[in-house]
Design a protein around this motif. Structure first.
Motif, PDB file in Angstrom:
ATOM      1  N   ASP A  59       0.853  -1.189   0.000  1.00 13.31           N
ATOM      2  CA  ASP A  59       0.000   0.000   0.000  1.00 13.31           C
ATOM      3  C   ASP A  59       0.882   1.231   0.000  1.00 13.31           C
ATOM      4  OD1 ASP A  59      -2.387   1.355  -0.108  1.00 13.31           O
ATOM      5  OD2 ASP A  59      -3.139   0.603   1.797  1.00 13.31           O
ATOM      6  N   VAL A  60       0.417   2.296  -0.608  1.00 15.61           N
ATOM      7  CA  VAL A  60       1.136   3.574  -0.602  1.00 15.61           C
ATOM      8  C   VAL A  60       0.127   4.715  -0.590  1.00 15.61           C
ATOM      9  CG1 VAL A  60       3.168   2.724  -1.860  1.00 15.61           C
ATOM     10  CG2 VAL A  60       1.291   3.739  -3.126  1.00 15.61           C
ATOM     11  N   SER A  61       0.609   5.869  -0.163  1.00 19.31           N
ATOM     12  CA  SER A  61      -0.218   7.068  -0.224  1.00 19.31           C
ATOM     13  C   SER A  61      -0.137   7.669  -1.627  1.00 19.31           C
ATOM     14  CB  SER A  61       0.264   8.094   0.808  1.00 19.31           C
ATOM     15  OG  SER A  61       1.578   8.520   0.490  1.00 19.31           O
ATOM     16  N   LYS A  62      -1.074   8.554  -1.934  1.00 16.75           N
ATOM     17  CA  LYS A  62      -1.046   9.232  -3.245  1.00 16.75           C
ATOM     18  C   LYS A  62       0.234  10.032  -3.405  1.00 16.75           C
ATOM     19  CE  LYS A  62      -6.030   9.627  -3.699  1.00 16.75           C
ATOM     20  NZ  LYS A  62      -7.183  10.529  -3.744  1.00 16.75           N
ATOM     21  N   ARG A  63       0.705  10.607  -2.306  1.00 21.27           N
ATOM     22  CA  ARG A  63       1.943  11.401  -2.346  1.00 21.27           C
ATOM     23  C   ARG A  63       3.121  10.531  -2.777  1.00 21.27           C
ATOM     24  NH1 ARG A  63       4.715  15.611  -3.401  1.00 21.27           N
ATOM     25  NH2 ARG A  63       6.295  16.199  -1.907  1.00 21.27           N
ATOM     26  N   THR A  64       3.208   9.320  -2.263  1.00 19.92           N
ATOM     27  CA  THR A  64       4.286   8.403  -2.661  1.00 19.92           C
ATOM     28  C   THR A  64       4.199   8.104  -4.147  1.00 19.92           C
ATOM     29  OG1 THR A  64       4.372   7.369  -0.478  1.00 19.92           O
ATOM     30  CG2 THR A  64       5.279   6.105  -2.304  1.00 19.92           C
ATOM     31  N   ALA A  65       3.005   7.801  -4.621  1.00 22.32           N
ATOM     32  CA  ALA A  65       2.830   7.506  -6.051  1.00 22.32           C
ATOM     33  C   ALA A  65       3.273   8.686  -6.901  1.00 22.32           C
ATOM     34  CB  ALA A  65       1.376   7.144  -6.333  1.00 22.32           C
ATOM     35  N   ASN A  66       2.859   9.878  -6.516  1.00 21.34           N
ATOM     36  CA  ASN A  66       3.235  11.083  -7.272  1.00 21.34           C
ATOM     37  C   ASN A  66       4.742  11.299  -7.276  1.00 21.34           C
ATOM     38  OD1 ASN A  66       0.544  11.576  -7.842  1.00 21.34           O
ATOM     39  ND2 ASN A  66       0.282  13.002  -6.150  1.00 21.34           N
ATOM     40  N   LEU A  67       5.383  11.098  -6.125  1.00 21.78           N
ATOM     41  CA  LEU A  67       6.836  11.284  -6.039  1.00 21.78           C
ATOM     42  C   LEU A  67       7.594  10.347  -6.967  1.00 21.78           C
ATOM     43  CD1 LEU A  67       7.377  11.727  -2.201  1.00 21.78           C
ATOM     44  CD2 LEU A  67       7.810  13.435  -3.969  1.00 21.78           C
ATOM     45  N   HIS A  68       7.035   9.168  -7.206  1.00 25.45           N
ATOM     46  CA  HIS A  68       7.707   8.183  -8.061  1.00 25.45           C
ATOM     47  C   HIS A  68       7.193   8.209  -9.500  1.00 25.45           C
ATOM     48  CE1 HIS A  68      10.148   6.298  -4.974  1.00 25.45           C
ATOM     49  NE2 HIS A  68       9.121   6.432  -4.155  1.00 25.45           N
ATOM     50  N   GLY A  69       6.351   9.184  -9.824  1.00 25.76           N
ATOM     51  CA  GLY A  69       5.892   9.349 -11.195  1.00 25.76           C
ATOM     52  C   GLY A  69       4.726   8.468 -11.601  1.00 25.76           C
ATOM     53  N   MET A 125      12.359   1.277  -5.836  1.00 22.22           N
ATOM     54  CA  MET A 125      11.915   2.670  -5.801  1.00 22.22           C
ATOM     55  C   MET A 125      12.947   3.589  -5.155  1.00 22.22           C
ATOM     56  SD  MET A 125       8.987   2.504  -7.183  1.00 22.22           S
ATOM     57  CE  MET A 125       8.320   0.980  -7.807  1.00 22.22           C
ATOM     58  N   SER A 126      13.970   3.002  -4.556  1.00 20.20           N
ATOM     59  CA  SER A 126      14.999   3.827  -3.905  1.00 20.20           C
ATOM     60  C   SER A 126      16.259   3.855  -4.761  1.00 20.20           C
ATOM     61  CB  SER A 126      15.313   3.281  -2.509  1.00 20.20           C
ATOM     62  OG  SER A 126      15.803   1.979  -2.579  1.00 20.20           O
ATOM     63  N   ALA A 127      17.042   4.863  -4.524  1.00 16.92           N
ATOM     64  CA  ALA A 127      18.298   5.006  -5.262  1.00 16.92           C
ATOM     65  C   ALA A 127      19.239   3.867  -4.891  1.00 16.92           C
ATOM     66  CB  ALA A 127      18.943   6.348  -4.919  1.00 16.92           C
ATOM     67  N   PRO A 128      20.029   3.382  -5.844  1.00 15.04           N
ATOM     68  CA  PRO A 128      20.936   2.263  -5.567  1.00 15.04           C
ATOM     69  C   PRO A 128      21.836   2.502  -4.353  1.00 15.04           C
ATOM     70  CG  PRO A 128      20.866   2.686  -7.916  1.00 15.04           C
ATOM     71  CD  PRO A 128      20.085   3.797  -7.249  1.00 15.04           C
ATOM     72  N   GLU A 129      22.250   3.726  -4.155  1.00 13.27           N
ATOM     73  CA  GLU A 129      23.126   4.016  -3.008  1.00 13.27           C
ATOM     74  C   GLU A 129      22.387   3.898  -1.664  1.00 13.27           C
ATOM     75  OE1 GLU A 129      21.880   8.055  -4.778  1.00 13.27           O
ATOM     76  OE2 GLU A 129      22.599   6.150  -5.563  1.00 13.27           O
ATOM     77  N   ASP A 130      21.059   3.868  -1.702  1.00 16.42           N
ATOM     78  CA  ASP A 130      20.265   3.738  -0.471  1.00 16.42           C
ATOM     79  C   ASP A 130      19.844   2.295  -0.183  1.00 16.42           C
ATOM     80  OD1 ASP A 130      20.375   6.467   0.032  1.00 16.42           O
ATOM     81  OD2 ASP A 130      18.537   6.865  -1.117  1.00 16.42           O
ATOM     82  N   HIS A 131      20.123   1.361  -1.098  1.00 13.76           N
ATOM     83  CA  HIS A 131      19.690  -0.034  -0.926  1.00 13.76           C
ATOM     84  C   HIS A 131      20.263  -0.668   0.340  1.00 13.76           C
ATOM     85  CE1 HIS A 131      18.379  -0.848  -5.348  1.00 13.76           C
ATOM     86  NE2 HIS A 131      17.754   0.166  -4.804  1.00 13.76           N
ATOM     87  N   LYS A 132      21.544  -0.429   0.597  1.00 11.49           N
ATOM     88  CA  LYS A 132      22.178  -1.028   1.770  1.00 11.49           C
ATOM     89  C   LYS A 132      21.490  -0.545   3.047  1.00 11.49           C
ATOM     90  CE  LYS A 132      26.541  -1.614   4.165  1.00 11.49           C
ATOM     91  NZ  LYS A 132      27.946  -1.242   4.246  1.00 11.49           N
TER      92      LYS A 132
END
Length: 113
Positions: free
Chosen positions: A63-73, A88-95
């Motif tokens: 589940d996600v909020s509308k804001r999350t959907a909008n942020l990810h296009g 959905m996260s940048a590769p440098e944030d995966h760890k």
């Protein structure tokens, strides 16, 4: 079996029937409370002005909020359901995301970072 034992057995059967009826009422009340809580939770996530992402224990978006959907296009939250939150996260944030997920699983707490 004597009359006394038959009466006791009859009372016991009535008491068992009463307890079963009460248990069924309790179960139905619990089921309704669970349904109400789930509906409230979904409404809170979906109407939040903040970016909220809910995942299962493997990081799959549930589940996600509308804001999350909008942020990810995305045009709607439904488009994100089933996708990996890690995608959905940048590769440098995966760890860091994996470390946070491990903390949640180990400590049974939500980590906000």
């Amino acid at each position: 079996m004597g009359k006394c034992e038959v009466r006791k057995l009859s009372r016991l059967r009535r008491r068992i029937a009463e307890l079963k009826a009460k248990a069924e009422i309790g179960r139905k009340e619990l089921e309704q409370a669970l349904c109400d809580a789930q509906a409230m939770y979904k409404m809170l996530v979906r109407t939040s002005p903040h970016a909220v992402t809910v995942t299962d224990l493997k990081g799959k978006i549930t589940d996600v909020s509308k804001r999350t959907a909008n942020l990810h296009g995305y045009n709607s939250a439904r488009e994100m359901i089933g996708k990996s939150a890690f995608d959905m996260s940048a590769p440098e944030d995966h760890k860091r995301a994996m470390e946070n997920l491990r903390k949640v699983l180990k400590r049974d707490v939500i980590v906000c970072t």
